[in-house]
Design a protein around this motif. Structure first.
Motif, PDB file in Angstrom:
ATOM      1  N   ALA A  75       0.801  -1.271   0.016  1.00  0.00           N
ATOM      2  CA  ALA A  75       0.000   0.119  -0.060  1.00  0.00           C
ATOM      3  C   ALA A  75       0.796   1.210   0.090  1.00  0.00           C
ATOM      4  CB  ALA A  75      -1.066   0.226   1.086  1.00  0.00           C
ATOM      5  N   ARG A  76       1.676   1.317   0.909  1.00  0.00           N
ATOM      6  CA  ARG A  76       2.634   2.419   0.874  1.00  0.00           C
ATOM      7  C   ARG A  76       4.013   2.059   1.901  1.00  0.00           C
ATOM      8  NH1 ARG A  76      -1.556   2.743   4.005  1.00  0.00           N
ATOM      9  NH2 ARG A  76      -1.243   3.236   6.203  1.00  0.00           N
ATOM     10  N   GLU A  83       6.472   3.981   4.646  1.00  0.00           N
ATOM     11  CA  GLU A  83       6.471   4.998   5.562  1.00  0.00           C
ATOM     12  C   GLU A  83       7.925   4.882   6.224  1.00  0.00           C
ATOM     13  OE1 GLU A  83       3.306   4.086   8.238  1.00  0.00           O
ATOM     14  OE2 GLU A  83       1.868   5.070   6.881  1.00  0.00           O
TER      15      GLU A  83
END
Length: 63
Positions: free
Chosen positions: A32-33, A35
């Motif tokens: 999804a991403r 970080e």
């Protein structure tokens, strides 16, 4: 128990060529991403946070 060390062989969900080096191969996840140094992915609808030092991404396609 004799275990073949082929690229597609798995034992307890671990891909042998990588496990000896401490590498985890995660299949069935959707990224999804990212970080900082955490990959946030989903698997079966649940969010999964994966800490990493180095990230290698392999992509494929479905026929």
């Amino acid at each position: 128990m004799t275990v073949s060390r082929g690229w597609n062989d798995t034992v307890r969900g671990t891909y042998w060529p990588f496990a000896a080096d401490g590498v985890r191969v995660l299949t069935g996840h959707t990224a999804a991403r990212i970080e900082d140094r955490v990959l946030v992915a989903t698997r079966a609808g649940d969010a999964v946070r994966i800490l990493f030092d180095t990230l290698i991404v392999a992509v494929g396609r479905k026929a």
